[in-house]
Write an enzyme that holds these catalytic residues in place. Structure first.
Site, PDB file in Angstrom:
ATOM      1  N   CYS A  27      74.951  52.131  61.603  1.00  0.00           N
ATOM      2  CA  CYS A  27      76.023  52.802  62.339  1.00  0.00           C
ATOM      3  C   CYS A  27      76.806  53.682  61.374  1.00  0.00           C
ATOM      4  CB  CYS A  27      76.941  51.761  62.970  1.00  0.00           C
ATOM      5  SG  CYS A  27      78.325  52.481  63.882  1.00  0.00           S
ATOM      6  N   LEU A  28      77.134  54.888  61.819  1.00  0.00           N
ATOM      7  CA  LEU A  28      77.861  55.825  60.970  1.00  0.00           C
ATOM      8  C   LEU A  28      79.269  55.323  60.652  1.00  0.00           C
ATOM      9  CD1 LEU A  28      76.786  59.148  62.725  1.00  0.00           C
ATOM     10  CD2 LEU A  28      75.940  58.236  60.554  1.00  0.00           C
ATOM     11  N   HIS A  55      73.450  51.530  71.961  1.00  0.00           N
ATOM     12  CA  HIS A  55      74.349  51.535  70.796  1.00  0.00           C
ATOM     13  C   HIS A  55      75.581  52.397  71.073  1.00  0.00           C
ATOM     14  CE1 HIS A  55      74.932  51.566  66.233  1.00  0.00           C
ATOM     15  NE2 HIS A  55      75.764  52.508  66.645  1.00  0.00           N
ATOM     16  N   GLU A  56      75.361  53.598  71.612  1.00  0.00           N
ATOM     17  CA  GLU A  56      76.490  54.530  71.806  1.00  0.00           C
ATOM     18  C   GLU A  56      77.397  54.099  72.955  1.00  0.00           C
ATOM     19  OE1 GLU A  56      77.057  56.384  69.409  1.00  0.00           O
ATOM     20  OE2 GLU A  56      75.067  56.229  68.507  1.00  0.00           O
ATOM     21  N   HIS A  76      79.749  51.431  71.993  1.00  0.00           N
ATOM     22  CA  HIS A  76      80.950  51.901  71.279  1.00  0.00           C
ATOM     23  C   HIS A  76      82.105  52.157  72.252  1.00  0.00           C
ATOM     24  CE1 HIS A  76      80.156  52.352  67.033  1.00  0.00           C
ATOM     25  NE2 HIS A  76      79.039  53.038  67.221  1.00  0.00           N
ATOM     26  N   GLN A  83      84.375  56.997  67.462  1.00  0.00           N
ATOM     27  CA  GLN A  83      84.016  57.179  66.048  1.00  0.00           C
ATOM     28  C   GLN A  83      84.692  58.384  65.415  1.00  0.00           C
ATOM     29  OE1 GLN A  83      79.552  56.690  66.826  1.00  0.00           O
ATOM     30  NE2 GLN A  83      79.837  55.675  64.862  1.00  0.00           N
ATOM     31  N   GLY A 111      73.279  59.676  67.195  1.00  0.00           N
ATOM     32  CA  GLY A 111      74.247  59.454  68.256  1.00  0.00           C
ATOM     33  C   GLY A 111      75.640  59.349  67.663  1.00  0.00           C
TER      34      GLY A 111
END
Ligand code: ZN
Length: 215
Positions: free
Chosen positions: A127-128, A169-170, A173, A69, A64
């Site tokens: 998380c990226l 999670h997404e 953000h 991000q 995701g």
């Protein structure tokens, strides 16, 4: 959301074309994102952006990626947990109760979610925007998400298990929320130690070893 790194792939060749992923500490990750207007949805610019986000997510690799991000405060995210990732997780003897199932590539525009029921599940996630770490995050097992696609059509769907975790999670953000806000701080581990020690342990053993009380 990140995933465990696997063997090198030809995606590395595409890495040069992928976008830089904004790291924790950048203010954009802490601001609520604005909705896209009907006029913006489906424009060539947004379609190109979605393709770049898809590529960036694949190269990372992740399941995701949300627009903040890549530095954009707009309510847009892409999610995908393809069959080869899910199959690999199976072969790693997936942790019991993860309920990881294939999630087709989906573009979430102006998404929101509501929790369904009281069931929660606690698992490690990463998380990226904060590579190199993982922590236990308690999330709702089921959520109902609403969003628009690139044609502006409205969708309304129930997600359960691991896909529900990705969705939460997404969308978090887009509200300026990062998993560290929801983690059990005592469970924060470096990825290297995660791979060596924690990845395949049942959750009750993880909690015992970390000195966490059971849910
Ligand atoms: Zn993330």
């Amino acid at each position: 959301m990140s995933r465990r790194r696997s063997a090198a792939t030809d995606l590395e060749a595409a890495a040069g074309a992928s976008l830089r992923i904004v790291q924790l500490g950048s203010p954009v990750l802490r601001l609520p994102s604005r909705e896209l207007t009907d006029e913006e949805i489906g424009t060539p610019e947004i379609r190109r952006l979605v393709e770049l986000m898809r590529l960036t997510m694949h190269v990372a690799p992740g399941v995701g990626l949300a627009a903040p991000q890549i530095g954009l405060g707009i309510r847009l995210a892409v999610i995908e947990d393809p069959p080869e990732f899910v199959k690999e997780a199976d072969e790693d003897e997936e942790v019991e109760g993860m309920e990881r199932t294939v999630l087709p590539f989906t573009v979430l525009i102006n998404p929101s979610y509501q929790t369904v029921g009281d069931e929660r599940r606690q698992f490690f996630e990463g998380c990226l925007s904060m590579p190199g770490y993982r922590a236990l995050v308690s999330r709702h097992r089921r959520v109902r998400a609403r969003w628009q696609d690139l044609e502006g059509r409205h969708h309304n769907r129930l997600f359960s298990g691991w896909p529900a975790r990705i969705v939460q999670h997404e969308i978090d953000h887009l509200d300026g929320t990062v998993y560290v806000d929801r983690m059990d701080p005592r469970s924060l581990v470096c990825s290297e130690a995660y791979d060596e020690v924690w990845a395949d342990l049942p959750l009750n053993q993880v909690r015992d070893a970390l000195g966490l009380s059971a849910d």
